[in-house]
Motif scaffolding. Sequence first.
Motif, PDB file in Angstrom:
ATOM      1  N   ARG A  89       0.859  -1.189   0.000  1.00 23.96           N
ATOM      2  CA  ARG A  89       0.000   0.000   0.000  1.00 23.96           C
ATOM      3  C   ARG A  89       0.897   1.242   0.000  1.00 23.96           C
ATOM      4  O   ARG A  89       1.729   1.402   0.880  1.00 23.96           O
ATOM      5  N   ASN A  92      -3.385   5.508   1.038  1.00 27.12           N
ATOM      6  CA  ASN A  92      -4.838   5.297   1.003  1.00 27.12           C
ATOM      7  C   ASN A  92      -5.203   4.135   0.090  1.00 27.12           C
ATOM      8  O   ASN A  92      -4.947   2.998   0.421  1.00 27.12           O
ATOM      9  N   ASP A  93      -5.790   4.430  -1.080  1.00 32.29           N
ATOM     10  CA  ASP A  93      -6.257   3.359  -1.960  1.00 32.29           C
ATOM     11  C   ASP A  93      -5.383   3.168  -3.183  1.00 32.29           C
ATOM     12  O   ASP A  93      -5.809   2.598  -4.184  1.00 32.29           O
ATOM     13  N   TYR A 137     -14.270   1.772  -4.364  1.00 31.67           N
ATOM     14  CA  TYR A 137     -15.204   0.826  -3.738  1.00 31.67           C
ATOM     15  C   TYR A 137     -16.035   1.597  -2.726  1.00 31.67           C
ATOM     16  O   TYR A 137     -15.769   2.768  -2.427  1.00 31.67           O
ATOM     17  N   GLU A 138     -17.018   0.908  -2.170  1.00 31.82           N
ATOM     18  CA  GLU A 138     -17.792   1.477  -1.059  1.00 31.82           C
ATOM     19  C   GLU A 138     -17.563   0.623   0.170  1.00 31.82           C
ATOM     20  O   GLU A 138     -17.470  -0.595   0.074  1.00 31.82           O
ATOM     21  N   GLY A 139     -17.464   1.274   1.327  1.00 34.64           N
ATOM     22  CA  GLY A 139     -17.272   0.516   2.565  1.00 34.64           C
ATOM     23  C   GLY A 139     -15.818   0.469   2.974  1.00 34.64           C
ATOM     24  O   GLY A 139     -15.074   1.429   2.793  1.00 34.64           O
ATOM     25  N   ILE A 140     -15.405  -0.677   3.514  1.00 32.60           N
ATOM     26  CA  ILE A 140     -14.045  -0.850   4.035  1.00 32.60           C
ATOM     27  C   ILE A 140     -13.253  -1.755   3.097  1.00 32.60           C
ATOM     28  O   ILE A 140     -13.697  -2.866   2.779  1.00 32.60           O
ATOM     29  N   PHE A 141     -12.099  -1.266   2.645  1.00 37.25           N
ATOM     30  CA  PHE A 141     -11.312  -1.981   1.638  1.00 37.25           C
ATOM     31  C   PHE A 141     -10.991  -3.408   2.077  1.00 37.25           C
ATOM     32  O   PHE A 141     -11.123  -4.354   1.299  1.00 37.25           O
ATOM     33  N   GLU A 142     -10.564  -3.578   3.342  1.00 34.12           N
ATOM     34  CA  GLU A 142     -10.171  -4.904   3.817  1.00 34.12           C
ATOM     35  C   GLU A 142     -11.329  -5.904   3.745  1.00 34.12           C
ATOM     36  O   GLU A 142     -11.122  -7.088   3.457  1.00 34.12           O
ATOM     37  N   GLU A 143     -12.552  -5.414   3.996  1.00 34.62           N
ATOM     38  CA  GLU A 143     -13.724  -6.304   3.936  1.00 34.62           C
ATOM     39  C   GLU A 143     -14.036  -6.692   2.493  1.00 34.62           C
ATOM     40  O   GLU A 143     -14.393  -7.838   2.211  1.00 34.62           O
ATOM     41  N   ASP A 146     -11.435  -9.176   1.449  1.00 32.42           N
ATOM     42  CA  ASP A 146     -11.670 -10.483   2.051  1.00 32.42           C
ATOM     43  C   ASP A 146     -12.708 -11.289   1.261  1.00 32.42           C
ATOM     44  O   ASP A 146     -12.616 -12.503   1.149  1.00 32.42           O
TER      45      ASP A 146
END
Length: 350
Positions: A89, A92-93, A137-143, A146
Amino acid sequence: MLGLRTSDYYFDLPPELIAQDPLEDRAASRLLVMDKNTGEIQHHIFKDIIDYLDKGDCLVLNDTKVIPARLLGTKVDTGAAVEILLLKRRENDIWETLVRPGKKLRTGAKVTFGNGELTAEIVSVLDDGNRLVQFHYEGIFEEVLDRLGEMPLPPYITHKLQDKNMYQTVYAKYEGSAAAPTAGLHFTTDLLERIKEKGIDIAYVTLHVGLGTFRPVKVDNVKEHKMHTEWYQVTAEAAEKINKAKEDGHRVICVGTTSCRTIESAADENGHLSACADNTSIFIYPGYKFKVLDCLITNFHLPESTLVMLVSALAGRDHVLHAYEEAIKEKYRFFSFGDACFFTDKMPEK
């Protein structure tokens, strides 16, 4: 000089000994124990490792966590299948990545994953061919990762892993690795508890393992090999435990080459550790003088790899190749999901 040519670390490994699946019971792996000074060998089951650890010893574990960094998607404009492997990383993204096929993913190319819940755009192409990729994306990147990502298994594992957690140590904590510190895969929660109860201290350090760990040595002269760079951290608590073991005359036993590279990178010239975080590209091969490590628990590594060279720096090339010869004869399982060996400085009294 013997030991400074890459070919000095070659051994012939039958392909059928490369483990393709982890054992259901982690601690049921086999354990080859070698006295690094005499070359004496004993054969055990991994859970017997506790018999080789003494009260006051400090066991050093790498608590990095593997991220499901392999993303399979399609190119937005053509629908062509592509693969993006997350390496690091940047901010950020934005991630540094390895992409396949590279020709299809030039700057500006867009990729979609899943049902479009994750998209990516190639921001730039780096000098080494890696890409900087911006994710949306929407939400949390790690989720999201996963759900959509797969474990980036080593190239010698030929099929998909059914349970992602089997490529994760039971003590994995800090996300950031593209490969598991595989020597730690043999430990169960129960075995770690029993080790603590015996009076052995456990120190957790973090080194995020990069895919460079699988990069072959392509030069004939070992000294000319350029090591990959990895990020590590040693907390004040871990430093204190390791320093105390050394000061009290006890042993520091690393679980895996990554733990070894971490503490050897972090130690000052006197072998003293302080809390720190940094990048390391330390390359350990015969002739290296260890500042902290006394003994090493590790898996069986690839021929001519930097990992075999590291172990040879500790136990001597001839001893290590003899241990591997013995392991092949006894049909031990090799590499990431394989069996373990312990290079110790003493055998228990019989």
